[in-house]
Design a protein around this motif. Sequence first.
Motif, mmCIF file in Angstrom:
data_model
loop_
_atom_site.group_PDB
_atom_site.id
_atom_site.type_symbol
_atom_site.label_atom_id
_atom_site.label_comp_id
_atom_site.label_asym_id
_atom_site.label_seq_id
_atom_site.Cartn_x
_atom_site.Cartn_y
_atom_site.Cartn_z
ATOM 1 N N SER A 127 0.832 -1.204 0.000
ATOM 2 C CA SER A 127 0.000 0.000 0.000
ATOM 3 C C SER A 127 0.869 1.256 0.000
ATOM 4 O O SER A 127 1.904 1.318 0.669
ATOM 5 C CB SER A 127 -0.914 0.026 1.227
ATOM 6 N N ALA A 128 0.423 2.261 -0.753
ATOM 7 C CA ALA A 128 1.178 3.504 -0.851
ATOM 8 C C ALA A 128 0.244 4.650 -1.214
ATOM 9 O O ALA A 128 -0.935 4.449 -1.518
ATOM 10 C CB ALA A 128 2.295 3.373 -1.890
ATOM 11 N N ALA A 129 0.786 5.859 -1.170
ATOM 12 C CA ALA A 129 0.024 7.046 -1.559
ATOM 13 C C ALA A 129 0.972 8.037 -2.212
ATOM 14 O O ALA A 129 2.088 8.253 -1.730
ATOM 15 C CB ALA A 129 -0.654 7.680 -0.350
ATOM 16 N N VAL A 130 0.532 8.609 -3.320
ATOM 17 C CA VAL A 130 1.269 9.699 -3.949
ATOM 18 C C VAL A 130 0.522 10.987 -3.630
ATOM 19 O O VAL A 130 -0.667 11.110 -3.939
ATOM 20 C CB VAL A 130 1.387 9.514 -5.472
ATOM 21 N N CYS A 131 1.215 11.919 -2.986
ATOM 22 C CA CYS A 131 0.606 13.193 -2.572
ATOM 23 C C CYS A 131 1.234 14.292 -3.413
ATOM 24 O O CYS A 131 2.433 14.567 -3.297
ATOM 25 C CB CYS A 131 0.845 13.441 -1.090
ATOM 26 N N LYS A 181 -2.140 23.114 -2.325
ATOM 27 C CA LYS A 181 -2.305 24.002 -3.479
ATOM 28 C C LYS A 181 -3.662 23.760 -4.147
ATOM 29 O O LYS A 181 -4.398 22.838 -3.800
ATOM 30 C CB LYS A 181 -1.170 23.800 -4.485
ATOM 31 N N THR A 182 -3.966 24.575 -5.131
ATOM 32 C CA THR A 182 -5.267 24.514 -5.798
ATOM 33 C C THR A 182 -5.547 23.143 -6.390
ATOM 34 O O THR A 182 -6.669 22.633 -6.308
ATOM 35 C CB THR A 182 -5.340 25.581 -6.916
ATOM 36 N N TYR A 183 -4.533 22.532 -6.987
ATOM 37 C CA TYR A 183 -4.739 21.254 -7.667
ATOM 38 C C TYR A 183 -4.168 20.082 -6.856
ATOM 39 O O TYR A 183 -3.639 19.119 -7.425
ATOM 40 C CB TYR A 183 -4.127 21.300 -9.064
ATOM 41 N N GLU A 184 -4.323 20.170 -5.560
ATOM 42 C CA GLU A 184 -3.870 19.076 -4.688
ATOM 43 C C GLU A 184 -4.510 17.757 -5.126
ATOM 44 O O GLU A 184 -5.699 17.690 -5.442
ATOM 45 C CB GLU A 184 -4.253 19.379 -3.237
ATOM 46 N N GLU A 185 -3.686 16.714 -5.127
ATOM 47 C CA GLU A 185 -4.180 15.392 -5.515
ATOM 48 C C GLU A 185 -3.498 14.337 -4.649
ATOM 49 O O GLU A 185 -2.283 14.353 -4.487
ATOM 50 C CB GLU A 185 -3.886 15.125 -6.990
ATOM 51 N N ILE A 186 -4.293 13.423 -4.112
ATOM 52 C CA ILE A 186 -3.763 12.327 -3.302
ATOM 53 C C ILE A 186 -4.303 11.030 -3.865
ATOM 54 O O ILE A 186 -5.519 10.809 -3.894
ATOM 55 C CB ILE A 186 -4.157 12.477 -1.821
ATOM 56 N N VAL A 187 -3.414 10.185 -4.338
ATOM 57 C CA VAL A 187 -3.808 8.915 -4.948
ATOM 58 C C VAL A 187 -3.312 7.794 -4.048
ATOM 59 O O VAL A 187 -2.104 7.640 -3.842
ATOM 60 C CB VAL A 187 -3.220 8.765 -6.364
ATOM 61 N N ARG A 188 -4.255 7.018 -3.516
ATOM 62 C CA ARG A 188 -3.925 5.922 -2.594
ATOM 63 C C ARG A 188 -4.213 4.591 -3.295
ATOM 64 O O ARG A 188 -5.362 4.350 -3.708
ATOM 65 C CB ARG A 188 -4.752 6.042 -1.320
ATOM 66 N N ALA A 189 -3.201 3.758 -3.407
ATOM 67 C CA ALA A 189 -3.374 2.480 -4.123
ATOM 68 C C ALA A 189 -2.141 1.613 -3.904
ATOM 69 O O ALA A 189 -1.106 2.105 -3.440
ATOM 70 C CB ALA A 189 -3.578 2.736 -5.620
ATOM 71 N N PRO A 190 -2.223 0.308 -4.244
ATOM 72 C CA PRO A 190 -1.024 -0.532 -4.223
ATOM 73 C C PRO A 190 -0.003 0.012 -5.222
ATOM 74 O O PRO A 190 -0.362 0.684 -6.203
ATOM 75 C CB PRO A 190 -1.543 -1.909 -4.654
ATOM 76 N N LEU A 191 1.255 -0.287 -4.999
ATOM 77 C CA LEU A 191 2.310 0.261 -5.849
ATOM 78 C C LEU A 191 2.129 -0.075 -7.322
ATOM 79 O O LEU A 191 2.392 0.765 -8.193
ATOM 80 C CB LEU A 191 3.682 -0.239 -5.354
ATOM 81 N N ASP A 192 1.683 -1.300 -7.635
ATOM 82 C CA ASP A 192 1.487 -1.662 -9.043
ATOM 83 C C ASP A 192 0.496 -0.726 -9.734
ATOM 84 O O ASP A 192 0.708 -0.323 -10.882
ATOM 85 C CB ASP A 192 0.986 -3.116 -9.158
ATOM 86 N N GLU A 193 -0.572 -0.380 -9.039
ATOM 87 C CA GLU A 193 -1.567 0.524 -9.618
ATOM 88 C C GLU A 193 -1.010 1.941 -9.753
ATOM 89 O O GLU A 193 -1.321 2.648 -10.718
ATOM 90 C CB GLU A 193 -2.837 0.533 -8.769
#
Length: 291
Positions: free
Chosen positions: A198-202, A207-219
């Motif tokens: 499990s991981a997350a890219v923040c 900022k205005t276009y903040e994005e947090i993607v939480r998923a397994p590393l393969d995804e």
Amino acid sequence: MRAGGPAGRSLGRVTTGRIVLAATPIGDAGDASARLRDLLSTAEVVAAEDTRRLHGLAQRLGLEIAGRVVSHHEHNEAGRVAELLEVVRGGGTVAVVSDAGMPTVSDPGLPLVRAAVEAGLPVTALPGPSAVLTALAVSGLPTDRFCFEGFLPRKPGQRASLLAGLAAERRTMVFFEAPHRLAATLEAMATAFGGDRSAAVCRELTKTYEEIVRAPLDELVAWAASEPRGEICVVVGGAPPVQAVAADLVPEVLARADAGERLKDAVSAVAESTGVAKRDLYAAALAARSR
């Protein structure tokens, strides 16, 4: 009683000057504290990683920097130390700011802090925004124990070697990464840690276009193929606990028994320390003895 060591020496020095490591907003200027505003307006010297960014921040905050502004980045910070320490010795306040977040955390400032501590001069911090803690908090991954690994090596071989050494790390890990290297880094993490970790890219935190993607590393590897941009933190869950197998623990049990410990006592001690069921371990030990 006066404390010993470099840190202790600062307690025995009387001076009105000081170095202040000041955290600056990581995106939204509204996160600037009242203390930061006051410091930037009153410090005799502001040592900035990027002077243009500092002036841009001051403009957004609607304040004037009255003191002298000097550049203080990775290429010149060692040469700035003596100059800045003299300001402190003279009773002045030196504010140290990086482009975003807390100085010294993957940013300039550490050589100055070490020199000030060694010289017995006061160093304090003005806390505030932190990309590391913000990413950790929103990742959805365990926050009770974590480690910060900063930027990984750029060369693939060095990066793979460092990640291999972290494969068994049980704590949540936080990394910084440049957007153009994100896909390769996530792929290397999937290889080292397993694609199901499990991981997350923040991205673009606060900022205005903040994005947090939480998923397994393969995804996340597949997602990163779209080449996301901006400031990026990667948070990766720690390694799951390894389940001990009774058969693997038999040699330890028999060694303790051969040293004079009762077999049942040896089984109890080993089972308690590893989490293996006593019954299974005892049966495996008896089977090994009968061979």
